[in-house]
Design a protein around this motif. Structure first.
Motif, PDB file in Angstrom:
ATOM      1  N   HIS A   1      -5.400  36.667 -51.878  1.00 57.04           N
ATOM      2  CA  HIS A   1      -5.375  35.714 -52.987  1.00 57.04           C
ATOM      3  C   HIS A   1      -6.719  35.566 -53.679  1.00 57.04           C
ATOM      4  CE1 HIS A   1      -2.057  33.879 -50.333  1.00 57.04           C
ATOM      5  NE2 HIS A   1      -1.453  34.492 -51.322  1.00 57.04           N
ATOM      6  N   LYS A   2      -7.809  35.831 -52.950  1.00 57.48           N
ATOM      7  CA  LYS A   2      -9.167  35.656 -53.464  1.00 57.48           C
ATOM      8  C   LYS A   2      -9.506  34.193 -53.722  1.00 57.48           C
ATOM      9  CE  LYS A   2      -9.917  40.130 -53.685  1.00 57.48           C
ATOM     10  NZ  LYS A   2     -10.792  40.800 -52.712  1.00 57.48           N
ATOM     11  N   MET A   3      -8.752  33.285 -53.125  1.00 57.44           N
ATOM     12  CA  MET A   3      -8.979  31.843 -53.270  1.00 57.44           C
ATOM     13  C   MET A   3      -8.191  31.141 -52.168  1.00 57.44           C
ATOM     14  SD  MET A   3      -6.559  31.257 -56.648  1.00 57.44           S
ATOM     15  CE  MET A   3      -7.183  32.771 -57.415  1.00 57.44           C
ATOM     16  N   TRP A   4      -8.578  29.922 -51.840  1.00 52.89           N
ATOM     17  CA  TRP A   4      -7.828  29.204 -50.818  1.00 52.89           C
ATOM     18  C   TRP A   4      -6.412  28.928 -51.315  1.00 52.89           C
ATOM     19  CZ3 TRP A   4      -5.856  24.607 -52.387  1.00 52.89           C
ATOM     20  CH2 TRP A   4      -6.551  23.840 -53.335  1.00 52.89           C
TER      21      TRP A   4
ATOM     22  N   GLY B   1       9.302  26.948 -51.548  1.00 50.51           N
ATOM     23  CA  GLY B   1       8.036  26.375 -51.110  1.00 50.51           C
ATOM     24  C   GLY B   1       7.147  26.037 -52.292  1.00 50.51           C
ATOM     25  N   ILE B   2       6.325  25.031 -52.123  1.00 51.29           N
ATOM     26  CA  ILE B   2       5.303  24.703 -53.120  1.00 51.29           C
ATOM     27  C   ILE B   2       4.024  25.398 -52.710  1.00 51.29           C
ATOM     28  CG2 ILE B   2       3.940  22.883 -54.196  1.00 51.29           C
ATOM     29  CD1 ILE B   2       6.263  20.979 -53.744  1.00 51.29           C
ATOM     30  N   HIS B   3       3.458  26.181 -53.617  1.00 48.14           N
ATOM     31  CA  HIS B   3       2.233  26.931 -53.365  1.00 48.14           C
ATOM     32  C   HIS B   3       1.137  26.404 -54.282  1.00 48.14           C
ATOM     33  CE1 HIS B   3       4.219  30.507 -51.246  1.00 48.14           C
ATOM     34  NE2 HIS B   3       5.192  29.652 -51.502  1.00 48.14           N
ATOM     35  N   ILE B   4      -0.024  26.150 -53.696  1.00 45.99           N
ATOM     36  CA  ILE B   4      -1.161  25.621 -54.447  1.00 45.99           C
ATOM     37  C   ILE B   4      -2.359  26.521 -54.183  1.00 45.99           C
ATOM     38  CG2 ILE B   4      -2.646  23.630 -54.862  1.00 45.99           C
ATOM     39  CD1 ILE B   4      -0.425  21.859 -53.730  1.00 45.99           C
ATOM     40  N   TYR B   5      -3.053  26.901 -55.252  1.00 42.31           N
ATOM     41  CA  TYR B   5      -4.197  27.811 -55.152  1.00 42.31           C
ATOM     42  C   TYR B   5      -5.431  27.202 -55.811  1.00 42.31           C
ATOM     43  CZ  TYR B   5      -0.520  31.103 -53.985  1.00 42.31           C
ATOM     44  OH  TYR B   5       0.559  31.710 -53.392  1.00 42.31           O
ATOM     45  N   GLY B   6      -6.578  27.437 -55.196  1.00 40.91           N
ATOM     46  CA  GLY B   6      -7.825  26.889 -55.706  1.00 40.91           C
ATOM     47  C   GLY B   6      -8.463  27.773 -56.752  1.00 40.91           C
ATOM     48  N   GLY B   7      -7.718  28.086 -57.805  1.00 43.27           N
ATOM     49  CA  GLY B   7      -8.211  28.926 -58.892  1.00 43.27           C
ATOM     50  C   GLY B   7      -7.073  29.312 -59.809  1.00 43.27           C
ATOM     51  N   ASP B   8      -7.350  30.252 -60.709  1.00 46.34           N
ATOM     52  CA  ASP B   8      -6.344  30.737 -61.647  1.00 46.34           C
ATOM     53  C   ASP B   8      -5.598  31.901 -60.993  1.00 46.34           C
ATOM     54  OD1 ASP B   8      -4.840  31.796 -63.725  1.00 46.34           O
ATOM     55  OD2 ASP B   8      -6.359  31.389 -65.237  1.00 46.34           O
TER      56      ASP B   8
ATOM     57  N   PRO C   1      -7.841  27.074 -64.827  1.00 45.58           N
ATOM     58  CA  PRO C   1      -8.887  27.911 -64.231  1.00 45.58           C
ATOM     59  C   PRO C   1      -9.264  27.506 -62.808  1.00 45.58           C
ATOM     60  CG  PRO C   1      -9.464  27.327 -66.492  1.00 45.58           C
ATOM     61  CD  PRO C   1      -8.277  26.494 -66.117  1.00 45.58           C
ATOM     62  N   THR C   2      -9.001  26.261 -62.425  1.00 47.78           N
ATOM     63  CA  THR C   2      -9.441  25.780 -61.118  1.00 47.78           C
ATOM     64  C   THR C   2      -8.302  25.461 -60.154  1.00 47.78           C
ATOM     65  OG1 THR C   2      -9.539  23.513 -61.971  1.00 47.78           O
ATOM     66  CG2 THR C   2     -11.569  24.819 -62.067  1.00 47.78           C
ATOM     67  N   LEU C   3      -7.073  25.379 -60.650  1.00 47.36           N
ATOM     68  CA  LEU C   3      -5.961  24.984 -59.783  1.00 47.36           C
ATOM     69  C   LEU C   3      -4.649  25.546 -60.337  1.00 47.36           C
ATOM     70  CD1 LEU C   3      -5.734  23.162 -57.218  1.00 47.36           C
ATOM     71  CD2 LEU C   3      -5.056  21.295 -58.743  1.00 47.36           C
ATOM     72  N   THR C   4      -3.871  26.163 -59.460  1.00 47.43           N
ATOM     73  CA  THR C   4      -2.545  26.667 -59.822  1.00 47.43           C
ATOM     74  C   THR C   4      -1.535  26.095 -58.844  1.00 47.43           C
ATOM     75  OG1 THR C   4      -3.466  28.750 -60.649  1.00 47.43           O
ATOM     76  CG2 THR C   4      -1.112  28.712 -60.155  1.00 47.43           C
ATOM     77  N   ILE C   5      -0.436  25.586 -59.385  1.00 50.00           N
ATOM     78  CA  ILE C   5       0.624  25.024 -58.553  1.00 50.00           C
ATOM     79  C   ILE C   5       1.959  25.583 -59.031  1.00 50.00           C
ATOM     80  CG2 ILE C   5       1.753  22.928 -57.703  1.00 50.00           C
ATOM     81  CD1 ILE C   5      -0.765  21.369 -58.547  1.00 50.00           C
ATOM     82  N   PHE C   6       2.737  26.127 -58.112  1.00 53.22           N
ATOM     83  CA  PHE C   6       4.085  26.538 -58.497  1.00 53.22           C
ATOM     84  C   PHE C   6       5.040  26.404 -57.313  1.00 53.22           C
ATOM     85  CE2 PHE C   6       1.795  30.685 -57.829  1.00 53.22           C
ATOM     86  CZ  PHE C   6       2.436  31.110 -56.680  1.00 53.22           C
ATOM     87  N   ALA C   7       6.319  26.278 -57.643  1.00 55.88           N
ATOM     88  CA  ALA C   7       7.373  26.331 -56.637  1.00 55.88           C
ATOM     89  C   ALA C   7       7.870  27.763 -56.591  1.00 55.88           C
ATOM     90  CB  ALA C   7       8.505  25.371 -56.990  1.00 55.88           C
ATOM     91  N   ALA C   8       7.761  28.392 -55.432  1.00 56.76           N
ATOM     92  CA  ALA C   8       8.176  29.781 -55.267  1.00 56.76           C
ATOM     93  C   ALA C   8       9.512  29.823 -54.535  1.00 56.76           C
ATOM     94  CB  ALA C   8       7.131  30.561 -54.475  1.00 56.76           C
TER      95      ALA C   8
ATOM     96  N   THR D   1     -14.396  15.313 -52.215  1.00 51.01           N
ATOM     97  CA  THR D   1     -15.466  16.074 -51.583  1.00 51.01           C
ATOM     98  C   THR D   1     -14.933  17.289 -50.836  1.00 51.01           C
ATOM     99  OG1 THR D   1     -16.744  14.034 -51.315  1.00 51.01           O
ATOM    100  CG2 THR D   1     -17.423  15.938 -49.993  1.00 51.01           C
ATOM    101  N   ASP D   2     -13.804  17.123 -50.156  1.00 49.76           N
ATOM    102  CA  ASP D   2     -13.130  18.224 -49.473  1.00 49.76           C
ATOM    103  C   ASP D   2     -11.795  18.446 -50.185  1.00 49.76           C
ATOM    104  OD1 ASP D   2     -11.862  20.034 -47.826  1.00 49.76           O
ATOM    105  OD2 ASP D   2     -12.359  18.996 -45.951  1.00 49.76           O
ATOM    106  N   PRO D   3     -11.793  19.230 -51.263  1.00 53.67           N
ATOM    107  CA  PRO D   3     -10.573  19.357 -52.071  1.00 53.67           C
ATOM    108  C   PRO D   3      -9.400  19.969 -51.322  1.00 53.67           C
ATOM    109  CG  PRO D   3     -12.228  20.957 -52.761  1.00 53.67           C
ATOM    110  CD  PRO D   3     -12.899  20.023 -51.814  1.00 53.67           C
ATOM    111  N   VAL D   4      -9.656  20.916 -50.438  1.00 54.34           N
ATOM    112  CA  VAL D   4      -8.554  21.558 -49.716  1.00 54.34           C
ATOM    113  C   VAL D   4      -7.832  20.540 -48.839  1.00 54.34           C
ATOM    114  CG1 VAL D   4      -7.896  23.390 -48.125  1.00 54.34           C
ATOM    115  CG2 VAL D   4      -9.747  23.780 -49.755  1.00 54.34           C
ATOM    116  N   ALA D   5      -8.594  19.767 -48.082  1.00 53.95           N
ATOM    117  CA  ALA D   5      -7.986  18.767 -47.207  1.00 53.95           C
ATOM    118  C   ALA D   5      -7.264  17.700 -48.010  1.00 53.95           C
ATOM    119  CB  ALA D   5      -9.052  18.135 -46.321  1.00 53.95           C
ATOM    120  N   ALA D   6      -7.847  17.285 -49.117  1.00 52.35           N
ATOM    121  CA  ALA D   6      -7.253  16.229 -49.928  1.00 52.35           C
ATOM    122  C   ALA D   6      -5.954  16.694 -50.586  1.00 52.35           C
ATOM    123  CB  ALA D   6      -8.245  15.755 -50.980  1.00 52.35           C
ATOM    124  N   VAL D   7      -5.958  17.913 -51.141  1.00 48.18           N
ATOM    125  CA  VAL D   7      -4.748  18.433 -51.776  1.00 48.18           C
ATOM    126  C   VAL D   7      -3.689  18.711 -50.714  1.00 48.18           C
ATOM    127  CG1 VAL D   7      -3.767  20.307 -53.154  1.00 48.18           C
ATOM    128  CG2 VAL D   7      -6.022  19.395 -53.731  1.00 48.18           C
ATOM    129  N   ARG D   8      -4.114  19.190 -49.563  1.00 48.68           N
ATOM    130  CA  ARG D   8      -3.166  19.429 -48.466  1.00 48.68           C
ATOM    131  C   ARG D   8      -2.437  18.147 -48.081  1.00 48.68           C
ATOM    132  NH1 ARG D   8      -2.721  23.030 -43.711  1.00 48.68           N
ATOM    133  NH2 ARG D   8      -1.605  21.860 -42.138  1.00 48.68           N
TER     134      ARG D   8
END
Length: 199
Positions: free
Chosen positions: A92-95, A151-158, A72-79, A33-40
Motif C-alpha cells: 500500500h505504501k501507507m498505513w 469491509g471498510i478500508h482506511i488509508y493514510g494517503g491518496d 491527499p492524506t486520507l482515503t476511505i472506502f467500503a470494499a 497526535t497518534d492518527p492511526v490509533a485514533a482513526v482505528r
C-alpha cells in the motif's frame, strides 16, 4: 512490519451507520497526535455494530469500491469481495486499517527476503474485527465464503494516486499497481462471478 487484529467491543443496537458522520469523525481523528490509533478507534466503534453498517452502506452485490473519501492524506472506502475472490499479494505504501462488517477476509502476510517474496504469517478477519497494517506491509486477501464480504478500508494517503506493487501468485514477479489496475481487477472479478452464477 506490524499487522494486528482485534475484535470489536460491543456497541449494541443503535442508529443506522451514517457515512457522512463516519467520514467526519475519521477526519477529526486523523488530526490527533497518534492518527492511526485514533482513526482505528472510530473504525472499531463503527464495525462493532456490523448490522448497522450493512444497513447504512447496503448489502454488497458486486466486487467494487464505494469511495467515502479520497484526499491527499486520507482515503476511505467500503470494499466488497465476491464469493471466493482472491487479491494478489500487494503493498500500500501507507498505513491501512480494515474493519469487516459482513463476511470474512483471510490474509496472508508476506515479506521480501533474499529469495524473493516469502509468506510468514496469516490472519482471519471476521465481522467486527479490525486490522492495522503498517506502511511497509505486503498481504494477499481471500474471501473463502460462498457469500460476499464487506469491509471498510482506511488509508493514510491518496490510495488511488499512489503507485504501488503487486506480485504474480505463481511466479512472484513484481508488477506495478495503482487505482486503474485495481479497477480492472474488480471488473474481471465481476465477470467471473457473473459466469459462475449464470447471469
Amino acid at each position: 512490519m506490524r499487522f494486528t487484529a482485534t475484535t470489536g467491543t460491543g456497541g449494541g443496537a443503535g442508529a443506522r451507520f451514517d457515512r457522512d458522520r463516519f467520514v467526519e469523525d475519521c477526519i477529526w481523528a486523523h488530526m490527533e497526535t497518534d492518527p492511526v490509533a485514533a482513526v482505528r478507534e472510530v473504525l472499531a466503534r463503527a464495525v462493532s455494530r456490523p448490522g448497522a453498517v450493512l444497513a447504512g452502506l447496503g448489502k454488497p452485490k458486486a466486487a467494487g469500491l464505494d469511495v467515502l473519501l479520497s484526499s491527499p492524506t486520507l482515503t476511505i472506502f467500503a470494499a466488497s469481495w465476491t464469493p471466493q475472490m482472491n487479491l494478489l499479494a500487494h503493498d500500500h505504501k501507507m498505513w491501512a486499517l480494515i474493519g469487516i462488517y459482513a463476511g470474512r477476509e483471510d490474509n496472508i502476510l508476506w515479506r521480501e527476503g533474499d529469495n524473493g517474496l516469502e509468506a510468514y504469517a496469516a490472519n482471519c478477519l471476521f465481522e467486527s474485527d479490525v486490522a492495522t497494517l503498517d506502511a511497509n506491509a505486503i498481504h494477499s486477501v481471500t474471501n473463502p465464503l460462498q457469500r460476499f464480504t464487506g469491509g471498510i478500508h482506511i488509508y493514510g494517503g491518496d490510495f488511488f494516486a499512489t503507485e504501488r506493487r503487486q506480485w504474480d501468485p505463481e511466479t512472484f514477479q513484481v508488477e506495478p499497481s495503482d487505482g486503474d489496475v485495481i479497477r480492472a481487477m474488480f471488473a474481471r472479478e465481476n465477470e467471473r462471478y457473473a459466469k459462475v452464477c449464470g447471469d
